[in-house]
Design a protein around this motif. Structure first.
Motif, short mmCIF file in Angstrom:
data_model
loop_
_atom_site.label_atom_id
_atom_site.label_comp_id
_atom_site.label_asym_id
_atom_site.label_seq_id
_atom_site.Cartn_x
_atom_site.Cartn_y
_atom_site.Cartn_z
N LEU A 86 4.11 10.41 -0.50
CA LEU A 86 3.26 9.32 -1.00
C LEU A 86 2.09 9.89 -1.78
O LEU A 86 1.40 10.80 -1.32
CB LEU A 86 2.75 8.49 0.17
CG LEU A 86 3.78 7.58 0.85
CD1 LEU A 86 3.19 7.00 2.14
CD2 LEU A 86 4.24 6.48 -0.08
N LEU A 90 7.05 8.34 6.40
CA LEU A 90 5.97 7.97 5.49
C LEU A 90 5.33 6.63 5.85
O LEU A 90 4.35 6.23 5.22
CB LEU A 90 6.51 7.91 4.05
CG LEU A 90 6.95 9.26 3.46
CD1 LEU A 90 7.61 9.05 2.09
CD2 LEU A 90 5.77 10.21 3.34
N PRO A 108 6.16 3.35 5.49
CA PRO A 108 6.01 2.46 4.33
C PRO A 108 5.79 1.02 4.73
O PRO A 108 6.12 0.60 5.85
CB PRO A 108 7.36 2.61 3.61
CG PRO A 108 8.33 2.90 4.73
CD PRO A 108 7.56 3.74 5.72
N ARG A 117 0.00 3.83 -2.76
CA ARG A 117 0.67 5.12 -2.92
C ARG A 117 2.18 4.90 -2.99
O ARG A 117 2.68 3.92 -2.44
CB ARG A 117 0.32 6.06 -1.77
CG ARG A 117 -1.15 6.50 -1.75
CD ARG A 117 -1.44 7.42 -0.59
NE ARG A 117 -1.28 6.73 0.69
CZ ARG A 117 -1.18 7.34 1.87
NH1 ARG A 117 -1.18 8.66 1.94
NH2 ARG A 117 -1.06 6.63 2.98
N TYR A 118 2.85 5.83 -3.64
CA TYR A 118 4.26 5.64 -3.98
C TYR A 118 5.02 6.94 -3.82
O TYR A 118 4.53 8.01 -4.20
CB TYR A 118 4.33 5.13 -5.42
CG TYR A 118 5.67 5.19 -6.10
CD1 TYR A 118 6.82 4.62 -5.56
CD2 TYR A 118 5.78 5.78 -7.36
CE1 TYR A 118 8.04 4.65 -6.23
CE2 TYR A 118 7.00 5.81 -8.04
CZ TYR A 118 8.11 5.26 -7.47
OH TYR A 118 9.32 5.29 -8.15
N HIS A 173 0.80 -1.22 0.00
CA HIS A 173 0.00 0.00 0.00
C HIS A 173 0.84 1.27 0.00
O HIS A 173 0.38 2.30 -0.50
CB HIS A 173 -0.92 0.00 1.24
CG HIS A 173 -1.78 -1.21 1.34
ND1 HIS A 173 -2.99 -1.33 0.68
CD2 HIS A 173 -1.61 -2.38 2.02
CE1 HIS A 173 -3.53 -2.51 0.95
NE2 HIS A 173 -2.71 -3.17 1.76
N ARG A 174 2.06 1.21 0.57
CA ARG A 174 2.90 2.41 0.67
C ARG A 174 4.34 2.03 0.33
O ARG A 174 5.06 1.49 1.17
CB ARG A 174 2.82 2.99 2.09
CG ARG A 174 1.41 3.43 2.49
CD ARG A 174 1.34 3.91 3.93
NE ARG A 174 1.82 2.90 4.87
CZ ARG A 174 1.11 1.84 5.27
NH1 ARG A 174 -0.11 1.66 4.82
NH2 ARG A 174 1.63 0.97 6.13
#
Length: 253
Positions: free
Chosen positions: A249, A72, A74, A47-48, A4-5
């Motif tokens: 993100l 973030l 991740p 999200r990236y 997701h991240r």
């Protein structure tokens, strides 16, 4: 499991230098973007972020990208740093990997799946063969650090197909579009992510005469090697005026 991240850290390798795309931030695509495009099809809230900047040495990657990446939160992190240090006239590889080890520990502590790369085997290149032993030592130390922190290795050193120069950019320093596409396949396979991507199509191999090779080497020296040396001598970097292409993100588009 779907991700997701995803956060990518590093230097030109992760930024995507050598894989131009005018529609992408910084005018570059790269293997990390290609991986993100596949992951986005498997999670609606994917999200990236890509914090990598070309030319960054290991300490700069850690100083500029580590804490923002951790913030973030991740669930997938990829990182490659240290190659720009190894190419300097003098480097203490044990010392830089000690610092890399500490950074990997902080990334692993987030609970994210952590992918770490070895360096490419330069034994097939007359240009970079003199630093092959440095890269071999770096790789062994990185493998040990990855083991300590439960990270997964993407073993670039063992990918013999990349000895084909058609995978590389004209500057002979960065992967070209086919190389970035091939690396994306390796990363997705290591993650165990189904993707259905095809092998990149390579251009026809060009066989040069002795005179043609001399001219090609001379052109490369003028266009790429001399500017690289000049930056080293003046303390400048190709990334001095470059910002991360995806600093936060965001959904893939």
């Amino acid at each position: 499991m779907p991700y997701h991240r995803y956060v990518a850290l590093g230097d030109s390798f992760a930024e995507g230098v050598g894989d131009p795309d005018e529609s992408s931030p910084n005018g570059l695509r790269g293997w990390a973007d290609r991986v993100a495009a596949v992951l986005a099809t498997q999670s609606r809230d994917f999200r990236y972020a890509n914090l990598a900047i070309r030319g960054r040495k290991l300490d700069a990657v850690i100083a500029e990208q580590l804490e923002p990446a951790v913030a973030l939160d991740p669930d997938l992190v990829t990182i490659y740093a240290g190659a720009n240090d190894i190419m300097r006239p003098r480097v203490d590889i044990d010392a830089i990997v000690d610092r890399y080890d500490a950074a990997l520990g902080k990334l692993a502590a987030t609970g994210a799946e952590l992918l770490v790369f070895t360096a490419f085997d330069t034994g097939g290149s007359a240009i970079y063969r003199p630093v092959r032993a440095r890269f071999a030592l770096y790789n062994e130390l990185v493998r040990a650090a990855a083991d300590r922190h439960g990270a997964t290795i993407v073993d670039f050193w063992r990918m013999r197909e990349f000895r084909d120069w058609r995978y590389w950019d004209h500057d002979r320093m960065h992967l070209g579009p086919a190389g970035h596409a091939r690396m994306a396949l390796h990363v997705l396979d290591v993650l165990g992510v189904p993707h259905g991507l095809d092998e990149p199509e390579l251009p026809p191999e060009v066989v040069l005469t002795r005179t043609g090779r001399y001219r090609a080497h001379a052109q490369w020296t003028r266009a790429h090697f001399v500017p690289w040396v000049r930056r080293r001598l003046t303390g400048r970097s190709s990334g001095d005026s470059v910002a991360p292409k995806r600093p936060g993100l965001a959904p893939w588009d």
